[in-house]
Design a protein around this motif. Sequence first.
Motif, PDB file in Angstrom:
ATOM      1  N   ALA A 234       0.825  -1.211   0.000  1.00 60.81           N
ATOM      2  CA  ALA A 234       0.000   0.000   0.000  1.00 60.81           C
ATOM      3  C   ALA A 234       0.857   1.258   0.000  1.00 60.81           C
ATOM      4  O   ALA A 234       0.582   2.209  -0.737  1.00 60.81           O
ATOM      5  N   TRP A 235       1.907   1.290   0.838  1.00 58.08           N
ATOM      6  CA  TRP A 235       2.741   2.482   0.900  1.00 58.08           C
ATOM      7  C   TRP A 235       3.514   2.669  -0.400  1.00 58.08           C
ATOM      8  O   TRP A 235       3.728   3.807  -0.845  1.00 58.08           O
ATOM      9  N   ALA A 236       3.937   1.568  -1.021  1.00 54.84           N
ATOM     10  CA  ALA A 236       4.607   1.693  -2.319  1.00 54.84           C
ATOM     11  C   ALA A 236       3.645   2.261  -3.355  1.00 54.84           C
ATOM     12  O   ALA A 236       4.009   3.120  -4.163  1.00 54.84           O
ATOM     13  N   ILE A 262      -5.125   0.218  -0.082  1.00 54.99           N
ATOM     14  CA  ILE A 262      -5.378   1.639   0.125  1.00 54.99           C
ATOM     15  C   ILE A 262      -6.424   2.102  -0.876  1.00 54.99           C
ATOM     16  O   ILE A 262      -6.454   1.639  -2.024  1.00 54.99           O
ATOM     17  N   LYS A 263      -7.307   2.997  -0.435  1.00 54.96           N
ATOM     18  CA  LYS A 263      -8.376   3.470  -1.310  1.00 54.96           C
ATOM     19  C   LYS A 263      -7.829   4.439  -2.357  1.00 54.96           C
ATOM     20  O   LYS A 263      -6.675   4.855  -2.313  1.00 54.96           O
ATOM     21  N   ASP A 265      -8.140   7.466  -2.791  1.00 55.69           N
ATOM     22  CA  ASP A 265      -7.628   8.754  -2.323  1.00 55.69           C
ATOM     23  C   ASP A 265      -6.152   8.687  -1.943  1.00 55.69           C
ATOM     24  O   ASP A 265      -5.515   9.704  -1.675  1.00 55.69           O
ATOM     25  N   LEU A 266      -5.599   7.444  -1.926  1.00 56.96           N
ATOM     26  CA  LEU A 266      -4.212   7.183  -1.547  1.00 56.96           C
ATOM     27  C   LEU A 266      -3.889   7.708  -0.142  1.00 56.96           C
ATOM     28  O   LEU A 266      -2.751   8.047   0.168  1.00 56.96           O
ATOM     29  N   LYS A 267      -4.914   7.734   0.693  1.00 62.03           N
ATOM     30  CA  LYS A 267      -4.749   8.135   2.084  1.00 62.03           C
ATOM     31  C   LYS A 267      -5.343   7.114   3.050  1.00 62.03           C
ATOM     32  O   LYS A 267      -4.809   6.911   4.142  1.00 62.03           O
ATOM     33  N   THR A 268      -6.437   6.493   2.641  1.00 60.40           N
ATOM     34  CA  THR A 268      -7.204   5.652   3.547  1.00 60.40           C
ATOM     35  C   THR A 268      -6.837   4.175   3.394  1.00 60.40           C
ATOM     36  O   THR A 268      -7.079   3.571   2.343  1.00 60.40           O
ATOM     37  N   GLY A 273      -8.398  -6.026  -0.835  1.00 63.40           N
ATOM     38  CA  GLY A 273      -9.426  -6.238  -1.843  1.00 63.40           C
ATOM     39  C   GLY A 273     -10.424  -5.113  -1.957  1.00 63.40           C
ATOM     40  O   GLY A 273     -11.215  -5.079  -2.912  1.00 63.40           O
ATOM     41  N   ASN A 274     -10.411  -4.183  -1.015  1.00 65.85           N
ATOM     42  CA  ASN A 274     -11.355  -3.067  -1.041  1.00 65.85           C
ATOM     43  C   ASN A 274     -10.699  -1.749  -1.453  1.00 65.85           C
ATOM     44  O   ASN A 274     -11.275  -0.683  -1.264  1.00 65.85           O
ATOM     45  N   GLY A 275      -9.481  -1.844  -1.987  1.00 66.54           N
ATOM     46  CA  GLY A 275      -8.762  -0.653  -2.414  1.00 66.54           C
ATOM     47  C   GLY A 275      -8.282  -0.784  -3.846  1.00 66.54           C
ATOM     48  O   GLY A 275      -8.878  -1.508  -4.651  1.00 66.54           O
ATOM     49  N   VAL A 276      -7.173  -0.114  -4.160  1.00 68.36           N
ATOM     50  CA  VAL A 276      -6.708  -0.023  -5.547  1.00 68.36           C
ATOM     51  C   VAL A 276      -5.448  -0.849  -5.832  1.00 68.36           C
ATOM     52  O   VAL A 276      -4.983  -0.879  -6.979  1.00 68.36           O
ATOM     53  N   VAL A 277      -4.871  -1.522  -4.842  1.00 65.24           N
ATOM     54  CA  VAL A 277      -3.659  -2.305  -5.071  1.00 65.24           C
ATOM     55  C   VAL A 277      -3.991  -3.524  -5.933  1.00 65.24           C
ATOM     56  O   VAL A 277      -4.930  -4.276  -5.636  1.00 65.24           O
TER      57      VAL A 277
END
Length: 319
Positions: A234-236, A262-263, A265-268, A273-277
């Motif tokens: 996520a941080w990458a 991470i969502k 917004d690249l903050k949350t 599976g619920n984000g963008v990675v």
Amino acid sequence: MRNRRDFLKQASLLTLGGLALPQLTKAEQLIHPTLSRPIGIQLFTLFKQMNDDPKSTLEKVAATGYKEVESAFSMRGKYYGYSVKEFKALVEGMGMKWRAHHAGGAPFRPRPTPPASTTAAGGGAPPARNPFGNGPMPTMLNLRDNYQQLVDDAAEGELSYLVCASTPVATLDEINKSIEVFQKTGEAAKKAGIGFAYHNHATEFDPVEGGKTPYELILSQTDKDLVKMELDLAWATKAGKDPVALFKGQPGRFPLWHIKDIKSDLKTITEVGNGVVDFKRIFAAAGIAGLKYIFVEQDMAPGIENIQISYQNLTKVLA
């Protein structure tokens, strides 16, 4: 958003884009066509729960299906209030393996001394309040000052890796000092029969003096056999870095991954599976990375239901 770097920075103070993604070739994808591996969890995910009731929390972790754990700092001190042998026995008694432990690299810089008007009566700064719970802050061991003790503990627990969770890297001087710590820790870990790795946040990809990033400097100026990487996906992603490109640049140097999402917004930080990675694409490059262990992480997740969602979604990715 509270992450481990923010946590370690505050705790140690108290105690002292749009990137084109290269495609994998068919040959690279076939290195690991199916990934059937134990799913682990970084226990910082359940920071509050592990401090409130570590035994009950671990029981719920095991019941969810997790088979391996990576420990972190605890407000109970030691290893969630247990000795090395006690914690190892507790984890193994639940059918899991204790694989790795996170420790800080070096304390972050203390804040400037407050003005006299804000100091405690009688002079001097007021005692630091513990923002993470009741009572005083327990001792936080760090690799700069306590690397041998931390290596010895990891060896006693029969861990596979000791991991640096975070360390100051805002300046070239901080980076160089961290590199020295990593080298000596890696050497001590090798003698003890365990591995050593460094865990990233997004800030390691911010350029410093000279235009290089801390991550580039750590990779290029440490021994690849002594200092491995635990890539936080996520941080990458937040930093605009492609994990697959990182793997290709340093093949075999990424034996541990934090499976974090991470969502947009690249903050949350959210459940896996619920984000963008793009986990499917990243896992296809596991052979290039030299992957050995995976740990789900959602920094200070609200409850057990969050790690259950991550587990269910990850099993679909690995199917």
